[in-house]
Design a protein around this motif. Structure first.
Motif, short mmCIF file in Angstrom:
data_model
loop_
_atom_site.label_atom_id
_atom_site.label_comp_id
_atom_site.label_asym_id
_atom_site.label_seq_id
_atom_site.Cartn_x
_atom_site.Cartn_y
_atom_site.Cartn_z
N GLY A 1 0.82 -1.20 0.00
CA GLY A 1 0.00 0.00 0.00
C GLY A 1 0.85 1.24 0.00
O GLY A 1 2.03 1.21 -0.34
N PRO A 2 0.28 2.38 0.39
CA PRO A 2 1.03 3.64 0.45
C PRO A 2 2.17 3.53 1.44
O PRO A 2 2.07 2.85 2.45
CB PRO A 2 0.00 4.67 0.91
CG PRO A 2 -1.31 3.99 0.82
CD PRO A 2 -1.09 2.53 0.83
N ALA A 3 3.25 4.22 1.13
CA ALA A 3 4.42 4.17 2.01
C ALA A 3 4.30 5.24 3.08
O ALA A 3 3.96 6.38 2.81
CB ALA A 3 5.69 4.40 1.20
N LEU A 4 4.59 4.85 4.30
CA LEU A 4 4.54 5.78 5.42
C LEU A 4 5.94 5.90 6.01
O LEU A 4 6.52 4.92 6.44
CB LEU A 4 3.57 5.28 6.49
CG LEU A 4 3.35 6.21 7.69
CD1 LEU A 4 2.61 7.46 7.23
CD2 LEU A 4 2.54 5.51 8.77
N PHE A 5 6.48 7.12 5.99
CA PHE A 5 7.79 7.33 6.57
C PHE A 5 7.84 8.73 7.12
O PHE A 5 7.36 9.67 6.51
CB PHE A 5 8.89 7.12 5.53
CG PHE A 5 10.27 7.16 6.12
CD1 PHE A 5 11.12 8.19 5.85
CD2 PHE A 5 10.69 6.16 6.99
CE1 PHE A 5 12.38 8.25 6.41
CE2 PHE A 5 11.95 6.20 7.55
CZ PHE A 5 12.80 7.25 7.27
N ARG A 6 8.47 8.89 8.27
CA ARG A 6 8.30 10.14 9.01
C ARG A 6 8.96 11.33 8.39
O ARG A 6 8.56 12.45 8.63
CB ARG A 6 8.83 9.96 10.42
CG ARG A 6 10.34 9.87 10.43
CD ARG A 6 10.85 9.98 11.82
NE ARG A 6 12.24 10.34 11.74
CZ ARG A 6 13.13 10.01 12.61
NH1 ARG A 6 12.79 9.32 13.63
NH2 ARG A 6 14.38 10.38 12.47
N ASP A 7 10.02 11.17 7.60
CA ASP A 7 10.74 12.33 7.07
C ASP A 7 10.23 12.79 5.71
O ASP A 7 10.78 13.72 5.13
CB ASP A 7 12.24 12.02 6.95
CG ASP A 7 12.94 12.11 8.30
OD1 ASP A 7 12.36 12.69 9.23
OD2 ASP A 7 14.07 11.61 8.42
N VAL A 8 9.20 12.15 5.16
CA VAL A 8 8.75 12.53 3.83
C VAL A 8 8.23 13.96 3.78
O VAL A 8 8.31 14.62 2.75
CB VAL A 8 7.67 11.56 3.29
CG1 VAL A 8 8.27 10.22 2.97
CG2 VAL A 8 6.54 11.40 4.28
N THR A 9 7.69 14.47 4.87
CA THR A 9 7.13 15.82 4.84
C THR A 9 8.21 16.88 4.72
O THR A 9 7.93 18.01 4.32
CB THR A 9 6.30 16.09 6.11
OG1 THR A 9 7.11 15.85 7.27
CG2 THR A 9 5.09 15.18 6.16
N ALA A 10 9.45 16.54 5.06
CA ALA A 10 10.54 17.50 4.96
C ALA A 10 11.35 17.33 3.69
O ALA A 10 12.26 18.10 3.42
CB ALA A 10 11.47 17.35 6.17
N ASP B 1 0.68 13.57 1.42
CA ASP B 1 -0.45 13.83 2.30
C ASP B 1 0.04 13.84 3.75
O ASP B 1 0.49 12.81 4.25
CB ASP B 1 -1.53 12.76 2.14
CG ASP B 1 -2.11 12.73 0.73
OD1 ASP B 1 -2.09 13.80 0.08
OD2 ASP B 1 -2.56 11.66 0.29
N VAL B 2 -0.01 14.99 4.38
CA VAL B 2 0.42 15.09 5.78
C VAL B 2 -0.70 14.62 6.68
O VAL B 2 -1.84 15.06 6.56
CB VAL B 2 0.81 16.55 6.13
CG1 VAL B 2 1.21 16.65 7.60
CG2 VAL B 2 1.95 17.02 5.23
N THR C 1 2.07 10.55 4.16
CA THR C 1 1.81 9.39 3.32
C THR C 1 2.17 9.74 1.89
O THR C 1 1.69 10.72 1.33
CB THR C 1 0.34 8.97 3.39
OG1 THR C 1 0.01 8.69 4.76
CG2 THR C 1 0.08 7.73 2.55
N LEU C 2 3.04 8.95 1.29
CA LEU C 2 3.49 9.16 -0.07
C LEU C 2 2.62 8.32 -1.01
O LEU C 2 2.56 7.11 -0.88
CB LEU C 2 4.96 8.74 -0.20
CG LEU C 2 5.57 8.74 -1.60
CD1 LEU C 2 5.65 10.16 -2.13
CD2 LEU C 2 6.95 8.10 -1.58
N ARG C 3 1.96 8.98 -1.94
CA ARG C 3 1.11 8.27 -2.89
C ARG C 3 1.70 8.42 -4.29
O ARG C 3 2.05 9.51 -4.72
CB ARG C 3 -0.32 8.81 -2.83
CG ARG C 3 -0.92 8.66 -1.43
CD ARG C 3 -2.41 8.94 -1.41
NE ARG C 3 -2.93 8.84 -0.05
CZ ARG C 3 -3.26 7.70 0.54
NH1 ARG C 3 -3.14 6.57 -0.14
NH2 ARG C 3 -3.71 7.69 1.78
N LEU C 4 1.77 7.30 -5.01
CA LEU C 4 2.51 7.28 -6.27
C LEU C 4 1.62 7.05 -7.49
O LEU C 4 2.15 6.74 -8.55
CB LEU C 4 3.58 6.18 -6.20
CG LEU C 4 4.61 6.36 -5.08
CD1 LEU C 4 5.57 5.19 -5.04
CD2 LEU C 4 5.38 7.66 -5.26
#
Length: 316
Positions: A111-120, A140-141, A153-156
């Protein structure tokens, strides 16, 4: 070597002092101290240091609950260095070192990848079953238990990107060892703050820290932190050296440091009493950070379950 590490520690701590979440702090850490380029070779703009130095920085960031994207940066650098894509390395690594570009890694599964530093991050290296993809896309924050750091959440779907050349290295041992360093800093600082508080808070005409029951609990917390430090340092060194037991030691560090930071943060909450649950105090933030990081890269329970079949029973 020890003096150099302590000098690095003092430099990072001095810069963070009193302005952990100040705007532009990550840029200052990169430009004034060079934290993003510690594990990058000199010919690509870094300092050519190693994972031990990066762990010192992560520990200091963990102490003050900094939102700086150091962990994601270390993973991204390691990913790029492990690939066979010279063009991507030469284009991305120098900009990472100066702080001009923030790159992180997202592990994609079903599914969608969740990683804490994606927002930065400006760029995400999406690690999938068929390779590593450089992606620049919307994020998506979402809400997070850890109020000091956003999770995204990173959506591709129909996202623009390019596939990099080569196969991604095994990132789990590195991720666990470096996260353990951050957790060690969080646990150590939570203990320091709690020890300071019980020496100042008075009940029945004396500091509550003089009560034997609290002394015993703090002594146990101290022993936990020291054990976590030993596990963390062993894991970082093993991953840096690429030894055969690095995955095992990294998992041990993840379990030990996750359990330690949760236990010490819980003691911090209890010993501070009612003030700990107020928005003005940081105790609840340490507890939130502790529980959030414990779930990253696999919960302690999942690592224990994974490692249990590999442990040889004692004959005694």
């Amino acid at each position: 070597m020890f003096d150099e590490l302590e000098a690095l520690r003092e430099a990072v701590r001095g810069l963070l002092d009193g302005q952990t979440a100040a705007p532009g702090m990550w840029g200052r850490l990169c430009k004034e101290i060079g934290v993003a380029g510690l594990t990058v070779p000199e010919e690509l703009g870094g300092s050519g240091a190693g994972l031990t130095e990066a762990a010192v920085v992560l520990e200091e960031l963990g102490r003050v609950l900094s939102p700086a994207p150091m962990l994601g940066t270390v993973l991204a650098v390691h990913t790029l260095l492990g690939l066979d894509d010279d063009e991507a390395r030469e284009r991305l690594l120098p900009a990472i070192c100066t702080g001009e570009r923030t790159v992180t890694v997202a592990f994609l599964r079903d599914g969608p990848a969740l990683f804490r530093d994606v927002t930065a991050a400006d760029t995400v290296l999406a690690v999938t079953d068929d390779g590593v993809h450089e992606v620049n896309t919307g994020i998506d924050v979402g809400g997070s238990l850890d109020l000091t750091r956003q999770v995204g959440t990173l959506r591709l779907d129909r996202a623009a990107g390019r596939r990099l050349t080569g196969t991604a290295p095994d990132l789990l041992p590195l991720a666990c060892a470096t996260l353990a360093a951050e957790q060690l800093g969080t646990a150590g600082r939570a203990l320091e703050l709690t020890v300071g508080y019980v020496q100042q808070r008075h009940q029945f005409g004396r500091p509550i820290g003089s009560f034997q029951v609290l002394q015993h609990r703090l002594a146990e917390a101290y022993i936990r932190v020291q054990a976590a430090r030993s596990a963390c340092e062993a894991a970082v060194q093993a991953v840096a050296d690429g030894t055969a037991d690095a995955p095992l030691l990294a998992a041990v560090a993840k379990v030990t440091c996750s359990e330690t930071v949760r236990a010490v943060a819980a003691e911090m909450m209890q010993m501070h009493g009612g003030i700990a649950i107020t928005w003005e105090h940081d105790a609840h933030r340490y507890l939130r950070r502790a529980w959030a990081t414990a779930q990253m890269f696999g919960s302690p329970e999942s690592h224990v379950a994974r490692l249990t079949p590999t442990v040889v029973p004692s004959p005694y």
